[in-house]
Design a protein around this motif. Structure first.
Motif, PDB file in Angstrom:
ATOM      1  N   MET A   1       0.842  -1.194   0.000  1.00 53.53           N
ATOM      2  CA  MET A   1       0.000   0.000   0.000  1.00 53.53           C
ATOM      3  C   MET A   1       0.877   1.243   0.000  1.00 53.53           C
ATOM      4  O   MET A   1       1.757   1.384   0.844  1.00 53.53           O
ATOM      5  CB  MET A   1      -0.904  -0.008   1.229  1.00 53.53           C
ATOM      6  N   SER A   2       0.674   2.139  -0.971  1.00 49.73           N
ATOM      7  CA  SER A   2       1.383   3.413  -1.027  1.00 49.73           C
ATOM      8  C   SER A   2       0.441   4.511  -0.550  1.00 49.73           C
ATOM      9  O   SER A   2      -0.692   4.613  -1.035  1.00 49.73           O
ATOM     10  CB  SER A   2       1.824   3.713  -2.469  1.00 49.73           C
ATOM     11  N   TRP A   3       0.916   5.349   0.383  1.00 48.50           N
ATOM     12  CA  TRP A   3       0.046   6.341   1.008  1.00 48.50           C
ATOM     13  C   TRP A   3       0.390   7.753   0.565  1.00 48.50           C
ATOM     14  O   TRP A   3       1.563   8.109   0.399  1.00 48.50           O
ATOM     15  CB  TRP A   3       0.154   6.251   2.532  1.00 48.50           C
ATOM     16  N   TYR A   4      -0.678   8.554   0.373  1.00 49.72           N
ATOM     17  CA  TYR A   4      -0.555   9.955  -0.005  1.00 49.72           C
ATOM     18  C   TYR A   4      -1.468  10.777   0.897  1.00 49.72           C
ATOM     19  O   TYR A   4      -2.494  10.295   1.354  1.00 49.72           O
ATOM     20  CB  TYR A   4      -0.949  10.164  -1.471  1.00 49.72           C
ATOM     21  N   ARG A   5      -1.067  12.036   1.110  1.00 49.25           N
ATOM     22  CA  ARG A   5      -1.868  12.898   1.985  1.00 49.25           C
ATOM     23  C   ARG A   5      -2.305  14.147   1.240  1.00 49.25           C
ATOM     24  O   ARG A   5      -1.530  14.772   0.518  1.00 49.25           O
ATOM     25  CB  ARG A   5      -1.069  13.300   3.222  1.00 49.25           C
ATOM     26  N   LEU A   6      -3.576  14.472   1.427  1.00 51.48           N
ATOM     27  CA  LEU A   6      -4.173  15.665   0.834  1.00 51.48           C
ATOM     28  C   LEU A   6      -4.655  16.542   1.978  1.00 51.48           C
ATOM     29  O   LEU A   6      -5.339  16.071   2.886  1.00 51.48           O
ATOM     30  CB  LEU A   6      -5.360  15.241  -0.030  1.00 51.48           C
ATOM     31  N   THR A   7      -4.277  17.816   1.981  1.00 53.93           N
ATOM     32  CA  THR A   7      -4.632  18.685   3.103  1.00 53.93           C
ATOM     33  C   THR A   7      -5.436  19.886   2.622  1.00 53.93           C
ATOM     34  O   THR A   7      -5.377  20.283   1.456  1.00 53.93           O
ATOM     35  CB  THR A   7      -3.382  19.199   3.842  1.00 53.93           C
ATOM     36  N   ALA A   8      -6.195  20.463   3.542  1.00 49.45           N
ATOM     37  CA  ALA A   8      -6.959  21.678   3.263  1.00 49.45           C
ATOM     38  C   ALA A   8      -7.205  22.383   4.581  1.00 49.45           C
ATOM     39  O   ALA A   8      -7.180  21.784   5.649  1.00 49.45           O
ATOM     40  CB  ALA A   8      -8.286  21.355   2.592  1.00 49.45           C
ATOM     41  N   GLY A 118      -1.169  16.468  -7.003  1.00 53.76           N
ATOM     42  CA  GLY A 118      -0.235  17.194  -6.166  1.00 53.76           C
ATOM     43  C   GLY A 118      -0.192  16.700  -4.737  1.00 53.76           C
ATOM     44  O   GLY A 118       0.206  17.443  -3.833  1.00 53.76           O
ATOM     45  N   LEU A 119      -0.605  15.446  -4.512  1.00 51.64           N
ATOM     46  CA  LEU A 119      -0.586  14.909  -3.153  1.00 51.64           C
ATOM     47  C   LEU A 119       0.833  14.617  -2.704  1.00 51.64           C
ATOM     48  O   LEU A 119       1.719  14.318  -3.511  1.00 51.64           O
ATOM     49  CB  LEU A 119      -1.416  13.619  -3.082  1.00 51.64           C
ATOM     50  N   ARG A 120       1.005  14.691  -1.408  1.00 51.73           N
ATOM     51  CA  ARG A 120       2.322  14.437  -0.837  1.00 51.73           C
ATOM     52  C   ARG A 120       2.410  12.969  -0.421  1.00 51.73           C
ATOM     53  O   ARG A 120       1.520  12.441   0.246  1.00 51.73           O
ATOM     54  CB  ARG A 120       2.525  15.340   0.381  1.00 51.73           C
ATOM     55  N   ARG A 121       3.476  12.307  -0.814  1.00 47.52           N
ATOM     56  CA  ARG A 121       3.696  10.911  -0.436  1.00 47.52           C
ATOM     57  C   ARG A 121       4.101  10.853   1.040  1.00 47.52           C
ATOM     58  O   ARG A 121       4.938  11.638   1.501  1.00 47.52           O
ATOM     59  CB  ARG A 121       4.814  10.308  -1.307  1.00 47.52           C
ATOM     60  N   VAL A 122       3.484   9.955   1.785  1.00 41.17           N
ATOM     61  CA  VAL A 122       3.805   9.764   3.199  1.00 41.17           C
ATOM     62  C   VAL A 122       4.057   8.280   3.450  1.00 41.17           C
ATOM     63  O   VAL A 122       3.716   7.426   2.630  1.00 41.17           O
ATOM     64  CB  VAL A 122       2.662  10.278   4.114  1.00 41.17           C
ATOM     65  N   ARG A 123       4.627   7.984   4.600  1.00 40.97           N
ATOM     66  CA  ARG A 123       5.005   6.597   4.890  1.00 40.97           C
ATOM     67  C   ARG A 123       3.783   5.731   5.179  1.00 40.97           C
ATOM     68  O   ARG A 123       3.731   4.565   4.795  1.00 40.97           O
ATOM     69  CB  ARG A 123       5.972   6.555   6.075  1.00 40.97           C
ATOM     70  N   HIS A 124       2.801   6.303   5.883  1.00 39.77           N
ATOM     71  CA  HIS A 124       1.629   5.504   6.260  1.00 39.77           C
ATOM     72  C   HIS A 124       0.508   6.438   6.685  1.00 39.77           C
ATOM     73  O   HIS A 124       0.702   7.645   6.869  1.00 39.77           O
ATOM     74  CB  HIS A 124       1.964   4.537   7.396  1.00 39.77           C
TER      75      HIS A 124
END
Length: 294
Positions: A1-8, A118-124
């Motif tokens: 599983m590869s995780w990405y984070r989207l913020t607002a 444009g999501l940022r890749r994160v570890r989990h």
């Protein structure tokens, strides 16, 4: 599983537009990959919401990508419902002003779409869990309901909790007096709910002020978070309320606030008899829930 984070910036309930924009971006990824069905997992309900139903938002319920988008927006605004959302390509976890998207390994198309956002890749994801593979409770089958009927026959009344979602608003409390009320409760169970039949020593009528259990509640030897006040009603399904301290307890049982109380239920402590637990099957009759009472 590869995780990405989207913020607002969703700093307050008035910031509806930011929440809507964020949920629509996730919806676009799902639509582009022809992923139009998602599964609700581990729902929690902390406030009663008109648009949330135990029959549509239980653990394992299937929702459309459009409905999932609405749920994401609601979770970003912290309206009181929370769950994990899963599809064949994505896991979606919503936090405070952020969404974590987990792409299943090997799904290059979805990963490319997410990177383009444009999501940022994160570890989990901090909301990722490892689910147990075994079912911790017995099934809520005919044998379990025979035990419930025997309890009602032997005690005159029994307390049954049905938990379809985590949180106070995900609890359904029944006060059962006869076989017909047991049958009514049995017919009113959302899939994957967990049932808990309470031992007789864990409940009392509100007028039983001389009982040992009442004394334990008043002197604080029972945590108030473990206490539920059940409403007076002609129906087996009762409203329930929590109290946080002795003052709230006294005011509630004297009917100075909240519901009119008929019974008090206490969650047994570690050294006491536990409720009898059972888990309800899925809509196809198969038991899949691995949830645990906290």
């Amino acid at each position: 599983m590869s995780w990405y984070r989207l913020t607002a910036s969703v700093s307050n309930p008035a910031d509806l537009e930011a929440a809507r924009t964020l949920s629509e971006r996730v919806y676009a990824v799902l639509e582009k990959n022809l992923e139009r069905r998602l599964t609700i997992r581990e729902p929690e309900l902390h406030n009663q919401l008109r648009n949330i139903s135990p029959w549509r938002h239980f653990d394992g319920a299937i929702v459309s990508s459009a409905a999932a988008s609405d749920l994401i927006e609601s979770m970003l605004l912290q309206e009181g419902f929370w769950c994990r959302l899963e599809s064949s390509i994505l896991d979606i976890h919503v936090g405070e002003g952020e969404i974590y998207l987990g792409v299943r390994i090997g799904d290059a198309s979805a990963a490319e779409d997410i990177v383009c956002l444009g999501l940022r890749r994160v570890r989990h994801s901090p909301y990722a869990i490892v689910r147990p593979r075994v079912h911790p409770y017995r099934p809520a089958d005919g044998k379990f309901w025979d035990v419930v009927r025997q309890s009602v026959d032997g005690c005159g009344e029994s307390v049954l909790l049905v938990q379809w979602a985590g949180g106070m608003a995900g609890e359904k409390w029944y006060l059962l007096h006869d076989g017909s009320e047991v049958s009514a409760a049995e017919a009113d169970l959302p899939p994957r709910s967990i049932c808990a039949l309470f031992p007789a020593a864990s409940s009392l009528r509100v007028e039983d002020e001389e009982s040992e259990l009442w004394t334990r509640i008043e002197n604080g030897s029972v945590p108030y978070g473990n206490v539920r006040l059940l409403s007076k009603s002609r129906h087996p399904l009762r409203k329930a309320a929590m109290v946080s301290d002795r003052q709230e307890f006294d005011e509630s049982v004297r009917r100075e606030r909240g519901i009119k109380v008929s019974h008090i239920v206490v969650w047994p402590q570690e050294d006491e008899h536990e409720p009898l637990f059972a888990v309800c099957a899925d809509v196809d009759g198969v038991v899949r829930s691995s949830a645990l009472f906290d």
